[in-house]
Motif scaffolding. Structure first.
Motif, PDB file in Angstrom:
ATOM      1  N   ASN A   1      25.578   1.559 -10.287  1.00  0.00           N
ATOM      2  CA  ASN A   1      25.142   0.182 -10.019  1.00  0.00           C
ATOM      3  C   ASN A   1      24.569  -0.484 -11.264  1.00  0.00           C
ATOM      4  N   ASP A   2      23.706   0.258 -11.987  1.00  0.00           N
ATOM      5  CA  ASP A   2      23.098  -0.331 -13.178  1.00  0.00           C
ATOM      6  C   ASP A   2      24.106  -0.441 -14.314  1.00  0.00           C
ATOM      7  N   GLY A   3      25.046   0.498 -14.386  1.00  0.00           N
ATOM      8  CA  GLY A   3      26.097   0.390 -15.383  1.00  0.00           C
ATOM      9  C   GLY A   3      26.944  -0.857 -15.163  1.00  0.00           C
ATOM     10  N   LEU A   4      27.226  -1.171 -13.901  1.00  0.00           N
ATOM     11  CA  LEU A   4      27.995  -2.370 -13.579  1.00  0.00           C
ATOM     12  C   LEU A   4      27.191  -3.635 -13.876  1.00  0.00           C
ATOM     13  N   LYS A   5      25.868  -3.556 -13.754  1.00  0.00           N
ATOM     14  CA  LYS A   5      25.019  -4.698 -14.131  1.00  0.00           C
ATOM     15  C   LYS A   5      25.152  -4.987 -15.622  1.00  0.00           C
ATOM     16  N   VAL A   6      25.161  -3.920 -16.422  1.00  0.00           N
ATOM     17  CA  VAL A   6      25.308  -4.092 -17.866  1.00  0.00           C
ATOM     18  C   VAL A   6      26.675  -4.690 -18.185  1.00  0.00           C
ATOM     19  N   LYS A   7      27.708  -4.200 -17.501  1.00  0.00           N
ATOM     20  CA  LYS A   7      29.055  -4.738 -17.711  1.00  0.00           C
ATOM     21  C   LYS A   7      29.087  -6.234 -17.396  1.00  0.00           C
ATOM     22  N   ARG A   8      28.436  -6.629 -16.298  1.00  0.00           N
ATOM     23  CA  ARG A   8      28.394  -8.050 -15.918  1.00  0.00           C
ATOM     24  C   ARG A   8      27.637  -8.861 -16.965  1.00  0.00           C
ATOM     25  N   PHE A   9      26.551  -8.289 -17.490  1.00  0.00           N
ATOM     26  CA  PHE A   9      25.794  -8.972 -18.536  1.00  0.00           C
ATOM     27  C   PHE A   9      26.680  -9.223 -19.753  1.00  0.00           C
ATOM     28  N   ILE A  10      27.421  -8.204 -20.176  1.00  0.00           N
ATOM     29  CA  ILE A  10      28.296  -8.336 -21.343  1.00  0.00           C
ATOM     30  C   ILE A  10      29.339  -9.428 -21.108  1.00  0.00           C
ATOM     31  N   GLU A  11      29.840  -9.520 -19.884  1.00  0.00           N
ATOM     32  CA  GLU A  11      30.866 -10.512 -19.558  1.00  0.00           C
ATOM     33  C   GLU A  11      30.307 -11.933 -19.511  1.00  0.00           C
ATOM     34  N   LEU A  12      29.044 -12.094 -19.025  1.00  0.00           N
ATOM     35  CA  LEU A  12      28.505 -13.429 -18.779  1.00  0.00           C
ATOM     36  C   LEU A  12      27.624 -13.979 -19.896  1.00  0.00           C
ATOM     37  N   ASN A  13      26.827 -13.137 -20.518  1.00  0.00           N
ATOM     38  CA  ASN A  13      25.817 -13.620 -21.450  1.00  0.00           C
ATOM     39  C   ASN A  13      26.436 -14.348 -22.639  1.00  0.00           C
ATOM     40  N   LYS A  14      25.818 -15.489 -23.026  1.00  0.00           N
ATOM     41  CA  LYS A  14      26.355 -16.333 -24.094  1.00  0.00           C
ATOM     42  C   LYS A  14      25.510 -16.290 -25.373  1.00  0.00           C
ATOM     43  N   GLU A  15      24.437 -15.494 -25.385  1.00  0.00           N
ATOM     44  CA  GLU A  15      23.557 -15.434 -26.564  1.00  0.00           C
ATOM     45  C   GLU A  15      23.199 -16.846 -27.040  1.00  0.00           C
ATOM     46  N   ILE A  16      22.713 -17.654 -26.122  1.00  0.00           N
ATOM     47  CA  ILE A  16      22.439 -19.068 -26.393  1.00  0.00           C
ATOM     48  C   ILE A  16      21.222 -19.208 -27.300  1.00  0.00           C
ATOM     49  N   LYS A  17      21.357 -20.087 -28.306  1.00  0.00           N
ATOM     50  CA  LYS A  17      20.300 -20.315 -29.286  1.00  0.00           C
ATOM     51  C   LYS A  17      20.023 -21.812 -29.407  1.00  0.00           C
ATOM     52  N   ILE A  18      18.857 -22.136 -29.964  1.00  0.00           N
ATOM     53  CA  ILE A  18      18.536 -23.531 -30.241  1.00  0.00           C
ATOM     54  C   ILE A  18      19.584 -24.086 -31.207  1.00  0.00           C
TER      55      ILE A  18
END
Length: 378
Positions: free
Chosen positions: A221-238
């Motif tokens: 379950n937590d491994g799949l959470k990390v996979k989802r994070f990698i897919e969604l996260n945009k590393e948004i910056k100012i």
């Protein structure tokens, strides 16, 4: 060489093997368990509870009363797949310890004064996690001391204490957790730690650590959470252009962040159970009333899981802006996209859609809005 030392080495080698499976999955699973507990500092008759921890459905395994500092807890796994994260606690949680339950025979030893440093034997997964806990023990003790000093209040060095606390947390998330994950890629604990620290380390580091995990750990379950994070996260910056999000409001109508483009937007992340968020709401309401007619909007994403609690907080504090939530806690897709790991957090977006500031609070936020919207009223 002592027998205990040999066993410890074999356990570590097992978990470092590139093709190993986490926990007991290679062997026959136990159907039941028995925990023999010995505690000191508690009155006879003190009742202890054993239940699942951070599970979608809480399961109480057993209760027992301590007599002469001893008690036994037992139960059936009843279809649950060990290892299971459980909590052994008193009724009011004044003493509690979270550990991994697996196997048939376990022992639990603790004192009332240091219950959080209990010792559990009989669980391989718990033994592996104890290696991680030991690696951060000194840091955790220092964080507890800093927290106590900060709670005392009326200190001239509070800002320094907070900065020191943040620095120690950074060491845990950027050094200690990655070290453990790299050293023990075949344990479910590594997936949990990576899910915890992924928003606090560079995304490329998260990807590297994730790629090093064994397949069973990746598929947990937590491994799949990390996979989802990698897919969604945009590393948004100012300086970046905002990433659009669309989520349901209280009436289950889907509302997009882009619907307010052309205004100054405060993208606010909060929850009804976040004390600092609730304390800040009255000031935010005043700011909203002052600036809304001049081109200001708040798009508030709640990381609540319970709609009733979310609704009650909105109504109680009379929050008149756009309120949305997927009602899935920190698994909220917007929180993942924007890398939110603490509450409250926010981004300030200008009318062109560019992010111009992050985590402005109180008077600093009010002064910034007054400057941007050319409002000199007080």
């Amino acid at each position: 060489m002592r027998v205990n030392t040999i066993v410890a080495i074999l356990v570590i080698l097992f978990f470092c093997m590139p093709t190993g499976l986490f926990s007991q999955s290679a062997g026959k699973q136990s159907e039941s368990f028995r925990i023999e507990a010995r505690v000191t500092g508690f009155q006879d008759g003190t009742k202890f509870y054993l239940d699942t921890w951070a599970s979608p459905v809480k399961k109480l395994f057993d209760t027992a009363s301590a007599i002469g500092g001893r008690f036994v807890l037992k139960g059936n796994y009843a279809g649950l797949q060990p290892p299971i994260r459980v909590c052994l606690r008193t009724k009011d949680y004044s003493s509690y310890f979270v550990f991994w339950l697996e196997g048939e025979q376990l022992t639990f030893t603790a004192s009332k004064e240091q219950f959080e440093y209990a010792a559990v034997s009989g669980s391989v997964t718990e033994y592996i996690e104890s290696i991680y806990r030991q690696s951060i023990l000194d840091i955790k003790k220092e964080l507890v001391n800093l927290s106590q000093l900060i709670r005392n209040g009326n200190r001239t060095d509070t800002a320094y204490l907070l900065a020191k606390s943040d620095s120690l947390e950074k060491v845990i998330n950027t050094v200690k957790k990655p070290w453990f994950i790299t050293s023990y890629p075949n344990t479910i604990i590594s997936a949990i730690l990576l899910a915890e620290c992924s928003k606090r380390i560079p995304k490329e580091e998260t990807i590297r650590l994730y790629n090093g995990l064994s397949d069973p750990v990746k598929n947990s379950n937590d491994g799949l959470k990390v996979k989802r994070f990698i897919e969604l996260n945009k590393e948004i910056k100012i300086g970046d252009v905002f990433t659009d999000i669309t989520q349901p409001n209280l009436n289950n109508q889907r509302v997009s962040l882009s619907g307010s483009k052309g205004k100054y937007i405060l993208l606010e992340f909060w929850s009804s159970y976040c004390g600092p968020c609730i304390r800040e709401n009255p000031a935010l309401v005043k700011m909203y009333e002052r600036f809304k007619e001049k081109g200001f909007e708040i798009y508030a994403v709640s990381l609540d899981s319970d709609k009733a609690g979310w609704t009650k907080a909105i109504n109680k504090d009379q929050l008149p802006w756009i309120n949305v939530s997927e009602l899935n806690g920190y698994d909220n897709s917007a929180a993942i996209i924007y890398g939110i790991y603490e509450l409250p957090s926010n981004y300030l977006i200008d009318p062109s859609g560019k992010i111009i500031a992050k985590n402005l609070r109180g008077k600093v936020l009010e002064d910034k809005l007054a400057e941007l919207l050319k409002d000199n009223t007080k």
